[in-house]
Design an enzyme around this catalytic site. Structure first.
Site, PDB file in Angstrom:
ATOM      1  CB  VAL A  62      -1.010   0.030   1.175  1.00  9.15           C
ATOM      2  CG1 VAL A  62      -1.992  -1.121   1.096  1.00  9.15           C
ATOM      3  CG2 VAL A  62      -0.307   0.066   2.535  1.00  9.15           C
ATOM      4  CG  ASN A  88      -7.694  -4.056   8.221  1.00 10.76           C
ATOM      5  OD1 ASN A  88      -8.044  -3.684   9.343  1.00 10.76           O
ATOM      6  ND2 ASN A  88      -7.023  -5.184   8.017  1.00 10.76           N
ATOM      7  CB  SER A 140      -6.279   2.672  16.561  1.00  5.71           C
ATOM      8  OG  SER A 140      -5.864   2.253  17.835  1.00  5.71           O
ATOM      9  CE1 TYR A 153      -1.177   1.163  14.597  1.00  5.48           C
ATOM     10  CE2 TYR A 153      -2.314   2.189  16.435  1.00  5.48           C
ATOM     11  CZ  TYR A 153      -2.266   1.231  15.439  1.00  5.48           C
ATOM     12  OH  TYR A 153      -3.313   0.346  15.287  1.00  5.48           O
ATOM     13  CB  ALA A 154      -1.016   8.328  18.304  1.00  3.60           C
ATOM     14  CB  ALA A 155       0.831  10.856  13.911  1.00 11.65           C
ATOM     15  CE  LYS A 157      -4.032   2.441  12.545  1.00 10.57           C
ATOM     16  NZ  LYS A 157      -4.645   1.754  11.388  1.00 10.57           N
TER      17      LYS A 157
HETATM   18  N1  CAA Z   1       0.671   1.840  28.378  1.00  9.46           N
HETATM   19  C1  CAA Z   1       1.034   2.050  29.678  1.00  9.46           C
HETATM   20  N2  CAA Z   1       2.299   1.909  30.116  1.00  9.46           N
HETATM   21  C2  CAA Z   1       3.218   1.543  29.232  1.00  9.46           C
HETATM   22  C3  CAA Z   1       2.920   1.312  27.875  1.00  9.46           C
HETATM   23  C4  CAA Z   1       1.571   1.462  27.460  1.00  9.46           C
HETATM   24  N3  CAA Z   1       1.208   1.266  26.191  1.00  9.46           N
HETATM   25  N4  CAA Z   1       4.050   0.965  27.218  1.00  9.46           N
HETATM   26  C5  CAA Z   1       5.028   0.980  28.139  1.00  9.46           C
HETATM   27  N5  CAA Z   1       4.531   1.311  29.351  1.00  9.46           N
HETATM   28  C6  CAA Z   1       5.290   1.445  30.604  1.00  9.46           C
HETATM   29  C7  CAA Z   1       6.015   0.145  30.981  1.00  9.46           C
HETATM   30  O1  CAA Z   1       5.168  -0.728  31.683  1.00  9.46           O
HETATM   31  C8  CAA Z   1       7.163   0.677  31.837  1.00  9.46           C
HETATM   32  O2  CAA Z   1       6.605   0.987  33.088  1.00  9.46           O
HETATM   33  P1  CAA Z   1       7.464   0.774  34.437  1.00  9.46           P
HETATM   34  O3  CAA Z   1       8.622   1.718  34.283  1.00  9.46           O
HETATM   35  O4  CAA Z   1       6.514   1.152  35.504  1.00  9.46           O
HETATM   36  O5  CAA Z   1       7.874  -0.663  34.440  1.00  9.46           O
HETATM   37  C9  CAA Z   1       7.504   2.002  31.147  1.00  9.46           C
HETATM   38  O6  CAA Z   1       6.349   2.378  30.385  1.00  9.46           O
HETATM   39  C10 CAA Z   1       8.686   1.897  30.201  1.00  9.46           C
HETATM   40  O7  CAA Z   1       8.435   0.799  29.323  1.00  9.46           O
HETATM   41  P2  CAA Z   1       9.622  -0.146  28.830  1.00  9.46           P
HETATM   42  O8  CAA Z   1      10.492  -0.498  29.980  1.00  9.46           O
HETATM   43  O9  CAA Z   1       9.004  -1.271  28.067  1.00  9.46           O
HETATM   44  O10 CAA Z   1      10.423   0.839  27.878  1.00  9.46           O
HETATM   45  P3  CAA Z   1      11.165   0.522  26.525  1.00  9.46           P
HETATM   46  O11 CAA Z   1      11.779   1.808  26.100  1.00  9.46           O
HETATM   47  O12 CAA Z   1      12.038  -0.682  26.667  1.00  9.46           O
HETATM   48  O13 CAA Z   1      10.004   0.096  25.496  1.00  9.46           O
HETATM   49  C11 CAA Z   1       7.948   0.398  24.301  1.00  9.46           C
HETATM   50  C12 CAA Z   1       9.006   1.040  25.203  1.00  9.46           C
HETATM   51  C13 CAA Z   1       8.565  -0.034  22.965  1.00  9.46           C
HETATM   52  C14 CAA Z   1       6.898   1.479  24.069  1.00  9.46           C
HETATM   53  C15 CAA Z   1       7.356  -0.867  24.970  1.00  9.46           C
HETATM   54  O14 CAA Z   1       7.075  -0.605  26.323  1.00  9.46           O
HETATM   55  C16 CAA Z   1       6.075  -1.289  24.316  1.00  9.46           C
HETATM   56  O15 CAA Z   1       6.105  -1.940  23.286  1.00  9.46           O
HETATM   57  N6  CAA Z   1       4.939  -0.899  24.912  1.00  9.46           N
HETATM   58  C17 CAA Z   1       3.620  -1.194  24.336  1.00  9.46           C
HETATM   59  C18 CAA Z   1       3.175  -0.080  23.400  1.00  9.46           C
HETATM   60  C19 CAA Z   1       1.766  -0.344  22.972  1.00  9.46           C
HETATM   61  O16 CAA Z   1       0.853  -0.268  23.770  1.00  9.46           O
HETATM   62  N7  CAA Z   1       1.559  -0.674  21.698  1.00  9.46           N
HETATM   63  C20 CAA Z   1       0.271  -1.039  21.195  1.00  9.46           C
HETATM   64  C21 CAA Z   1       0.464  -2.011  20.034  1.00  9.46           C
HETATM   65  S1  CAA Z   1      -1.093  -2.700  19.470  1.00  9.46           S
HETATM   66  C22 CAA Z   1      -1.719  -1.502  18.513  1.00  9.46           C
HETATM   67  O17 CAA Z   1      -1.124  -0.508  18.239  1.00  9.46           O
HETATM   68  C23 CAA Z   1      -3.099  -1.698  18.004  1.00  9.46           C
HETATM   69  C24 CAA Z   1      -3.999  -0.640  18.443  1.00  9.46           C
HETATM   70  O18 CAA Z   1      -4.412   0.177  17.639  1.00  9.46           O
HETATM   71  C25 CAA Z   1      -4.476  -0.654  19.830  1.00  9.46           C
HETATM   72  P1  NAI Z   2      -2.106  -7.749  11.589  1.00 14.49           P
HETATM   73  O1  NAI Z   2      -0.654  -7.477  11.756  1.00 14.49           O
HETATM   74  O2  NAI Z   2      -2.630  -9.106  11.866  1.00 14.49           O
HETATM   75  O3  NAI Z   2      -2.612  -7.327  10.134  1.00 14.49           O
HETATM   76  C1  NAI Z   2      -2.046  -6.289   9.401  1.00 14.49           C
HETATM   77  C2  NAI Z   2      -1.934  -6.727   7.955  1.00 14.49           C
HETATM   78  O4  NAI Z   2      -1.467  -5.629   7.173  1.00 14.49           O
HETATM   79  C3  NAI Z   2      -0.951  -7.888   7.767  1.00 14.49           C
HETATM   80  O5  NAI Z   2      -1.588  -8.963   7.108  1.00 14.49           O
HETATM   81  C4  NAI Z   2       0.156  -7.269   6.937  1.00 14.49           C
HETATM   82  O6  NAI Z   2       0.771  -8.173   6.021  1.00 14.49           O
HETATM   83  C5  NAI Z   2      -0.577  -6.151   6.215  1.00 14.49           C
HETATM   84  N1  NAI Z   2       0.347  -5.120   5.748  1.00 14.49           N
HETATM   85  C6  NAI Z   2       1.308  -4.493   6.467  1.00 14.49           C
HETATM   86  N2  NAI Z   2       1.992  -3.644   5.690  1.00 14.49           N
HETATM   87  C7  NAI Z   2       1.444  -3.719   4.460  1.00 14.49           C
HETATM   88  C8  NAI Z   2       1.717  -3.082   3.228  1.00 14.49           C
HETATM   89  N3  NAI Z   2       2.699  -2.178   3.101  1.00 14.49           N
HETATM   90  N4  NAI Z   2       0.944  -3.384   2.162  1.00 14.49           N
HETATM   91  C9  NAI Z   2      -0.041  -4.301   2.272  1.00 14.49           C
HETATM   92  N5  NAI Z   2      -0.343  -4.946   3.405  1.00 14.49           N
HETATM   93  C10 NAI Z   2       0.399  -4.662   4.499  1.00 14.49           C
HETATM   94  O7  NAI Z   2      -2.808  -6.696  12.560  1.00 14.49           O
HETATM   95  P2  NAI Z   2      -4.328  -6.337  12.808  1.00 14.49           P
HETATM   96  O8  NAI Z   2      -4.464  -6.102  14.254  1.00 14.49           O
HETATM   97  O9  NAI Z   2      -5.236  -7.249  12.119  1.00 14.49           O
HETATM   98  O10 NAI Z   2      -4.374  -4.888  12.113  1.00 14.49           O
HETATM   99  C11 NAI Z   2      -5.320  -4.519  11.138  1.00 14.49           C
HETATM  100  C12 NAI Z   2      -5.593  -3.048  11.267  1.00 14.49           C
HETATM  101  O11 NAI Z   2      -6.237  -2.810  12.501  1.00 14.49           O
HETATM  102  C13 NAI Z   2      -4.350  -2.162  11.279  1.00 14.49           C
HETATM  103  O12 NAI Z   2      -4.602  -0.988  10.536  1.00 14.49           O
HETATM  104  C14 NAI Z   2      -4.182  -1.832  12.751  1.00 14.49           C
HETATM  105  O13 NAI Z   2      -3.478  -0.642  12.912  1.00 14.49           O
HETATM  106  C15 NAI Z   2      -5.622  -1.733  13.166  1.00 14.49           C
HETATM  107  N6  NAI Z   2      -5.891  -1.857  14.574  1.00 14.49           N
HETATM  108  C16 NAI Z   2      -5.503  -2.977  15.269  1.00 14.49           C
HETATM  109  C17 NAI Z   2      -5.809  -3.073  16.609  1.00 14.49           C
HETATM  110  C18 NAI Z   2      -5.362  -4.233  17.423  1.00 14.49           C
HETATM  111  O14 NAI Z   2      -5.391  -4.108  18.670  1.00 14.49           O
HETATM  112  N7  NAI Z   2      -4.975  -5.359  16.841  1.00 14.49           N
HETATM  113  C19 NAI Z   2      -6.563  -2.035  17.320  1.00 14.49           C
HETATM  114  C20 NAI Z   2      -6.914  -0.916  16.483  1.00 14.49           C
HETATM  115  C21 NAI Z   2      -6.607  -0.844  15.159  1.00 14.49           C
END
Ligand code: CAA
Ligand code: NAI
Length: 246
Positions: A62, A88, A140, A153-155, A157
């Site tokens: 994409v 998606n 998200s 990511y927040a930017a 979404k």
């Molecule tokens: N919410 C609340 N607290 C968090 C947090 C989060 N998302 N991420 C990290 N923290 C906290 C940790 O628990 C830690 O707390 P303590 O100091 O009390 O132990 C502190 O922040 C520092 O964290 P790390 O030690 O892990 O720091 P790092 O620099 O090694 O890593 C990081 C930072 C890469 C952000 C890692 O913590 C991480 O991956 N966190 C999760 C981030 C997250 O929530 N991602 C969501 C992915 S799913 C998604 O994006 C789909 C969607 O739309 C919802």
């Molecule tokens: P996932 O990682 O299972 O699916 C993402 C898919 O996007 C994968 O199949 C990957 O191959 C594809 N993809 C990545 N880069 C691509 C590219 N350059 N071109 C074409 N395809 C590509 O994750 P999930 O959770 O199913 O995510 C789907 C959507 O939902 C994403 O936009 C994610 O940000 C969003 N989302 C996910 C949440 C969660 O908690 N899992 C919460 C809120 C939103």
């Protein structure tokens, strides 16, 4: 859901997770599915066909305008039209802001924001010519409320919400609808990358529902928003997050 039978639904990121569940849900409604992903979509295609619906896999990156154009061309070659685009595909590259590399910013903007622009641009001439169509985008909870470690990511979404609302204002008069679904934390590969301690002790603990969403629960919101039951819903953001954001 009304009006989904025989609709052509193009879903990016449909090889797994939310996209795969969405493909299956639309197939259950009788739609024809274009499984678009960078990764292999064969399993999704099989699952759709097992339900008696038609599906094709198209490999797409994409981030590339050319690849997105090819995707739309392939969809039209397979099924003659496109009725619904679901933007998606998405990635994360999490880091606290003080440690976030410019590469992590660029990569996430490229897929989650520019990718949505690219796919929508590619399909738009078809939808405008048809004077009908729906574009849905996966935002998200993080777009609406922010999250530690997710500046990039927040930017994106939040950005797709602004794009969606602008498109609704521009093109409602053309019979087109644009909406977002804003899922909460959902049980897919993306969430499996979160450190276990953070997931359990900082995230799940704060979800009033007490659990992650199932991908099927997000898919249901897409099906509703694409259906004729939602035909006056335009420019909206539907949160599906187990009461996380109230
Ligand atoms: N919410 C609340 N607290 C968090 C947090 C989060 N998302 N991420 C990290 N923290 C906290 C940790 O628990 C830690 O707390 P303590 O100091 O009390 O132990 C502190 O922040 C520092 O964290 P790390 O030690 O892990 O720091 P790092 O620099 O090694 O890593 C990081 C930072 C890469 C952000 C890692 O913590 C991480 O991956 N966190 C999760 C981030 C997250 O929530 N991602 C969501 C992915 S799913 C998604 O994006 C789909 C969607 O739309 C919802
Ligand atoms: P996932 O990682 O299972 O699916 C993402 C898919 O996007 C994968 O199949 C990957 O191959 C594809 N993809 C990545 N880069 C691509 C590219 N350059 N071109 C074409 N395809 C590509 O994750 P999930 O959770 O199913 O995510 C789907 C959507 O939902 C994403 O936009 C994610 O940000 C969003 N989302 C996910 C949440 C969660 O908690 N899992 C919460 C809120 C939103």
């Amino acid at each position: 859901m009304r009006g989904l039978k025989d609709k052509v639904v193009l879903i990016t990121g449909a090889a797994g997770g939310i996209g795969k569940a969405t493909a299956i849900r639309f197939a259950e409604e009788g739609a024809k599915i274009v499984v678009a992903d960078f990764a292999d979509g064969a399993q999704t295609v099989e699952a759709v066909k097992a339900l008696g619906s038609q599906a094709v896999y198209v490999k797409v990156d994409v981030t590339s305008t050319e690849s997105c154009q090819n995707m739309v061309d392939a969809a039209k070659q397979a099924f003659g039209r496109v009725d619904v685009l679901i933007n998606n595909a998405g990635i994360t590259k999490d880091a606290m802001m003080k440690k976030m590399a410019k590469e992590a910013w660029d990569a996430v903007i490229g897929v989650n924001l520019t990718g949505v622009f690219n796919c929508t641009s590619a399909v738009l001439p078809t939808l405008l010519e048809q004077q009908s169509g729906v574009v849905l985008t996966t935002s998200s909870i993080v777009g609406l409320y922010g999250n530690m470690g997710q500046t990039n990511y927040a930017a994106t979404k939040w950005g797709v919400i602004g794009m969606t609302k602008s498109w609704a204002k521009e093109m409602a008069k053309n019979g087109l609808r644009f909406n977002c679904v804003a899922p909460g934390f959902t049980g897919t590969e993306m969430v499996r990358k979160i450190p276990e301690q953070v997931l359990q002790e900082k995230i799940i603990i704060k979800i009033p529902a007490g659990r992650l969403a199932e991908p099927e629960e997000i898919a249901a919101a897409f099906a509703f928003l694409a259906s004729d039951d939602a035909k006056y819903i335009n420019g909206a953001v539907l949160s599906v997050d187990g009461a996380c954001t109230i």
